[in-house]
Design a protein around this motif. Structure first.
Motif, short mmCIF file in Angstrom:
data_model
loop_
_atom_site.label_atom_id
_atom_site.label_comp_id
_atom_site.label_asym_id
_atom_site.label_seq_id
_atom_site.Cartn_x
_atom_site.Cartn_y
_atom_site.Cartn_z
N ALA A 158 -3.02 17.27 3.40
CA ALA A 158 -4.38 17.80 3.46
C ALA A 158 -5.15 17.17 4.62
CB ALA A 158 -5.10 17.56 2.14
N ALA A 159 -4.95 15.87 4.82
CA ALA A 159 -5.64 15.19 5.92
C ALA A 159 -5.19 15.74 7.26
CB ALA A 159 -5.36 13.68 5.84
N ARG A 160 -3.92 16.07 7.37
CA ARG A 160 -3.42 16.67 8.62
C ARG A 160 -3.99 18.06 8.83
NH1 ARG A 160 2.66 14.28 7.71
NH2 ARG A 160 2.31 12.31 8.84
N ALA A 161 -4.44 18.70 7.73
CA ALA A 161 -5.08 20.02 7.83
C ALA A 161 -6.59 19.89 8.02
CB ALA A 161 -4.79 20.84 6.56
N GLY A 162 -7.12 18.66 8.06
CA GLY A 162 -8.52 18.46 8.38
C GLY A 162 -9.41 18.01 7.26
N VAL A 163 -8.86 17.67 6.10
CA VAL A 163 -9.68 17.26 4.96
C VAL A 163 -9.64 15.75 4.81
CG1 VAL A 163 -9.97 17.42 2.45
CG2 VAL A 163 -9.33 19.44 3.75
N SER A 164 -10.81 15.13 4.74
CA SER A 164 -10.90 13.69 4.49
C SER A 164 -10.69 13.43 3.00
CB SER A 164 -12.26 13.15 4.92
OG SER A 164 -12.47 13.38 6.30
N VAL A 165 -9.93 12.38 2.67
CA VAL A 165 -9.57 12.12 1.28
C VAL A 165 -9.78 10.65 0.94
CG1 VAL A 165 -7.77 12.27 -0.48
CG2 VAL A 165 -7.83 13.95 1.38
N LEU A 166 -10.39 10.41 -0.22
CA LEU A 166 -10.45 9.07 -0.81
C LEU A 166 -9.36 8.98 -1.86
CD1 LEU A 166 -14.32 8.69 -1.35
CD2 LEU A 166 -12.94 7.80 0.54
N LEU A 167 -8.38 8.12 -1.65
CA LEU A 167 -7.29 7.93 -2.60
C LEU A 167 -7.69 6.85 -3.59
CD1 LEU A 167 -4.51 7.93 0.09
CD2 LEU A 167 -4.58 9.55 -1.80
N VAL A 168 -7.85 7.24 -4.85
CA VAL A 168 -8.34 6.32 -5.87
C VAL A 168 -7.19 5.85 -6.75
CG1 VAL A 168 -9.94 6.03 -7.80
CG2 VAL A 168 -10.59 7.46 -5.84
N GLY A 169 -7.02 4.55 -6.83
CA GLY A 169 -5.95 3.98 -7.64
C GLY A 169 -5.69 2.55 -7.23
N ASP A 170 -4.55 2.01 -7.64
CA ASP A 170 -4.18 0.66 -7.28
C ASP A 170 -3.98 0.55 -5.77
OD1 ASP A 170 -1.66 -1.34 -6.79
OD2 ASP A 170 -3.02 -2.09 -8.35
N GLN A 171 -4.79 -0.28 -5.11
CA GLN A 171 -4.79 -0.29 -3.65
C GLN A 171 -3.46 -0.78 -3.06
OE1 GLN A 171 -7.98 -2.78 -2.34
NE2 GLN A 171 -7.31 -4.58 -3.49
N VAL A 172 -2.81 -1.73 -3.72
CA VAL A 172 -1.55 -2.24 -3.20
C VAL A 172 -0.49 -1.14 -3.20
CG1 VAL A 172 0.33 -3.88 -3.58
CG2 VAL A 172 -2.05 -4.61 -3.90
N ARG A 173 -0.40 -0.45 -4.32
CA ARG A 173 0.62 0.61 -4.43
C ARG A 173 0.31 1.77 -3.48
NH1 ARG A 173 2.75 3.74 -9.91
NH2 ARG A 173 4.47 4.81 -8.88
N LEU A 174 -0.97 2.12 -3.38
CA LEU A 174 -1.33 3.26 -2.53
C LEU A 174 -1.10 2.95 -1.06
CD1 LEU A 174 -4.53 4.63 -4.30
CD2 LEU A 174 -2.20 5.52 -4.39
N HIS A 175 -1.44 1.74 -0.62
CA HIS A 175 -1.18 1.36 0.77
C HIS A 175 0.32 1.36 1.06
CE1 HIS A 175 -5.12 0.62 2.40
NE2 HIS A 175 -5.45 -0.18 1.40
N ALA A 176 1.10 0.89 0.08
CA ALA A 176 2.55 0.90 0.26
C ALA A 176 3.08 2.32 0.38
CB ALA A 176 3.22 0.17 -0.91
N GLU A 177 2.54 3.21 -0.44
CA GLU A 177 2.98 4.61 -0.39
C GLU A 177 2.56 5.27 0.91
OE1 GLU A 177 5.34 7.40 -1.81
OE2 GLU A 177 4.88 5.60 -2.99
N LEU A 178 1.36 4.97 1.38
CA LEU A 178 0.90 5.52 2.66
C LEU A 178 1.80 5.06 3.81
CD1 LEU A 178 -2.99 5.20 2.39
CD2 LEU A 178 -1.70 7.32 2.76
N GLY A 179 2.31 3.83 3.69
CA GLY A 179 3.17 3.30 4.74
C GLY A 179 4.46 4.08 4.91
N ARG A 180 4.81 4.90 3.92
CA ARG A 180 6.01 5.72 4.01
C ARG A 180 5.80 6.95 4.88
NH1 ARG A 180 9.53 4.35 -0.31
NH2 ARG A 180 8.55 3.02 -1.88
N HIS A 181 4.55 7.25 5.20
CA HIS A 181 4.24 8.46 5.96
C HIS A 181 3.80 8.10 7.37
CE1 HIS A 181 4.47 11.00 2.35
NE2 HIS A 181 3.95 9.97 1.72
#
Length: 352
Positions: free
Chosen positions: A38-61
């Motif tokens: 969605a962000a690549r399509a132009g939508v800003s997103v707030l990812l809400v959840g455990d910050q450690v896990r979410l940052h780790a998951e983002l690192g996969r992309h």
């Protein structure tokens, strides 16, 4: 700004969409992947959840660090097997953080693929109802001849009154006008027969109310039957949440069974397999039309803010499309336009 082909017209928004990135059957992976798309399509997103896990998951992309994505920490999540009422006592649950971000004006909408009951409860408690709405409803799209049919309620309210259905008809009319460009969408009342005198006491009372409101913000077609939902007889179908949810689950189940039958028939013989190669592109297109991920999520319409509820089993495509739909609803000013329609009347006021 490029527009994602799955939802023509969706684009970026000044305010980000808050995503319950911890919710759903599969947790963070499909939520994060969908948010990246969605962000690549132009939508800003707030990812809400455990910050450690979410940052780790983002690192996969790859390249996600340069996208309009931000992590907002929430150290709790309401599981799919827990009670919706838990939202009252668990302020730091991810869905509660999402709806607070909307209330505080830091997010344009809340989107969750998690516990649907908890999402409804959190939206109601945190955002409240639009003035003139007794009960919010879940509005969804079902594939139908010529496109789709919009149905509500599909699960928020099992026990209803006629005035609720009249309010929902008005809300759905504005929704289709604002987001789908349908200026005079028709409204059908789900019943056991087309005749005005058929149906339960609720249907008869609702029919009389909708008939009286015809031409006054509602384009009432009359009663419709179950088969009309998929024939596209009307743009909108209103019913109680119990019946609507049964219809929705029946449609999803039947679609899976039918495609299973087609697959079995194709694989039953050499001739069938050869024919399957020829019809594969058409079947793929049909499967795409019937895939719930095409629409992403259903809006909880009637609350004083944008809240979208998706399937717990949602994949990344569904998450992406839910975020795009939420952003488009915000950009179109859906909430103020719904309130303006309600203020103009003439649907009966709450408690009437």
């Amino acid at each position: 700004m490029s527009v994602d082909p799955d939802l023509t017209g969706a684009a970026g928004t000044a305010l980000p969409v808050a995503l319950d990135a911890a919710g759903g059957d599969h947790g963070a992976p499909p939520n994060v992947e969908g948010a990246v798309q969605a962000a690549r399509a132009g939508v800003s997103v707030l990812l809400v959840g455990d910050q450690v896990r979410l940052h780790a998951e983002l690192g996969r992309h790859e390249g996600s660090a340069s996208l309009p994505l931000e992590v907002v920490h929430a150290d709790d999540v309401i599981g799919m097997d827990e009670h919706a009422t838990d939202v009252r006592s668990r302020a730091q649950a991810s869905i509660n953080v999402c709806t607070r971000l909307v209330r505080e004006g830091r997010a344009s909408a809340a989107v969750s693929m998690g516990h649907s009951g908890a999402t409804m409860a959190s939206a109601l408690l945190t955002l409240g109802r639009l003035k003139g709405v007794d009960r919010p409803a879940i509005l969804t799209h079902l594939p139908a001849r010529g496109g789709f049919t919009t149905m509500l309620d599909v699960g928020a309210n099992a026990d209803v009154r006629a005035v609720y259905l009249a309010q929902w008809a008005q809300l759905a009319t504005v929704y289709l006008r604002v987001l789908e460009g349908r200026e005079q969408p028709t409204v059908g009342l789900l019943s056991i027969g087309e005749e005005d005198h058929k149906g339960s006491a609720l249907v008869l009372e609702t029919h009389a109310l909708l008939r009286a409101l015809h031409g006054r913000g509602i384009n009432f077609h009359g009663n419709i039957e179950g088969r009309d939902i998929f024939l596209g007889t009307t743009d909108i179908v209103v019913t109680d949440g119990f019946t609507g949810n049964v219809c929705l689950k029946l449609a999803e189940g039947e679609a899976k069974v039918m495609f299973g039958w087609v697959r079995d028939a194709i694989q039953s013989s050499v001739r069938g397999k050869l024919g399957g190669l020829l019809v594969r592109p058409a079947l793929r297109g049909l499967a795409d039309r019937m895939d719930p991920s095409t629409y992403g999520a259903s809006i909880l319409i009637g609350v004083r803010g944008l809240a979208f509820i998706g399937h717990g089993s949602a994949d990344a495509r569904a998450v992406k499309n839910a975020l795009l739909r939420a952003a488009r609803a915000h950009e179109a000013g859906l909430i103020p336009r719904l309130q303006a329609a309600l203020d103009a009347g003439p649907v009966a006021q709450p408690g009437a």
